[in-house]
Design an enzyme around this catalytic site. Structure first.
Site, PDB file in Angstrom:
ATOM      1  CD  GLU A 245      -2.673  -0.963   2.519  1.00 14.49           C
ATOM      2  OE1 GLU A 245      -2.264  -0.432   3.493  1.00 14.49           O
ATOM      3  OE2 GLU A 245      -3.861  -1.930   2.737  1.00 14.49           O
ATOM      4  CG  HIS A 248       0.104   0.772   5.895  1.00 11.23           C
ATOM      5  ND1 HIS A 248      -1.288   0.472   6.357  1.00 11.23           N
ATOM      6  CD2 HIS A 248       0.987   0.331   6.590  1.00 11.23           C
ATOM      7  CE1 HIS A 248      -0.849  -0.359   7.329  1.00 11.23           C
ATOM      8  NE2 HIS A 248       0.395  -0.148   7.572  1.00 11.23           N
TER       9      HIS A 248
END
Length: 266
Positions: A245, A248
């Site tokens: 991600e 993230h």
């Protein structure tokens, strides 16, 4: 009778000893223990706005504009909470981005366990796919657990993890999402995605697709450069990116590496 009394006294001593034996849980039992619940925010946590009011907060989970399409349990206010160490590190990163005419924008920070539990319940409800066209167009909902998009625990619940992007200054406010409005793919051309005015990272936030992997080779040019700009700027401040991600990041060392909290965001 004396012998009987002595025997009874011996039995009583043995019983007392049994009652005071300390039971050591097995590693499996320890791993299965529920997260630490707390009715109030621990002193090691802080509202990000108190540390750096310049960081933009577009908190998605108190709103219906997320992969479930409803406000998420545990988010009573649209505010970013983090451990103090993580918030201070984010402030250091923000100062470097501001010098480049950019600002960090957070989508999610501390996430209570009750919110994670809500994700899990939603993932098991295969009939609810109202947000599929935007957040997981190519992902079969039956595979969300196996593919790692949904899990029973989240590092966000430990307080040092956040979801973040970059925007160019002066920042343009994101328009409100209207439930039921036509949805567009999170990995389509930027002009067609929901307009949150972030730098073009190749996908939107919470895109359940391999294109969201930070170094996916299909992401190149300006999109890849923007991801690396975010990644390197946060790494210099002590954050580590989750490769699956691009948004993230976790500050290390974590203040609470093994504790999952459940106090509400308020």
């Amino acid at each position: 009778m004396p012998r009987l009394a002595a025997a009874l006294r011996g039995l009583a001593v043995a019983a007392a000893a049994l009652l005071t034996v300390t039971v050591v849980p097995s590693p499996a039992a320890e791993a299965a223990r529920p997260p630490v619940a707390s009715s109030g925010m621990p002193k090691e946590f802080v509202a990000l706005r108190e540390v750096d009011p310049t960081i933009i907060q577009e908190m998605r989970y108190p709103t219906p504009h997320n992969f479930m399409g409803v406000p998420v349990d545990g988010y009573r206010k649209p505010v970013c909470l983090l451990t103090r160490d993580a918030a201070r590190a984010l402030h250091r990163a923000q100062r470097s981005f501001l010098r480049r005419g950019l600002s960090l924008k957070v989508y999610d920070c501390y996430r209570p366990q009750r919110a994670v539990d809500h994700f899990v319940r939603w993932a098991k409800d295969l009939g609810d796919q109202r947000m599929k066209a935007e957040f997981y167009p190519r992902e079969d909902k039956t595979k969300l657990f196996d593919d790692g998009y949904i899990a029973a625990k989240s590092g966000h619940s430990r307080g040092s993890t956040l979801d973040v992007t970059l925007v160019r200054l002066p920042a343009v406010p994101t328009r409100p999402y209207v439930p039921g409005e036509p949805l567009t793919s999170c990995y389509g051309p930027k002009a067609g995605r929901f307009p949150d005015h972030s730098l073009d990272m190749g996908t939107g936030f919470d895109c359940f697709d391999t294109l969201a992997h930070t170094l996916d080779p299909r992401i190149h040019g300006r999109q890849r450069a923007n991801r690396l700009l975010l990644k390197h700027g946060l790494e210099r401040a002590g954050f580590v990116n989750l490769p699956e991600e691009w948004w993230h990041f976790t500050f290390t060392p974590e203040t609470f590496p093994d504790t999952y909290f459940d106090f509400p965001v308020q």
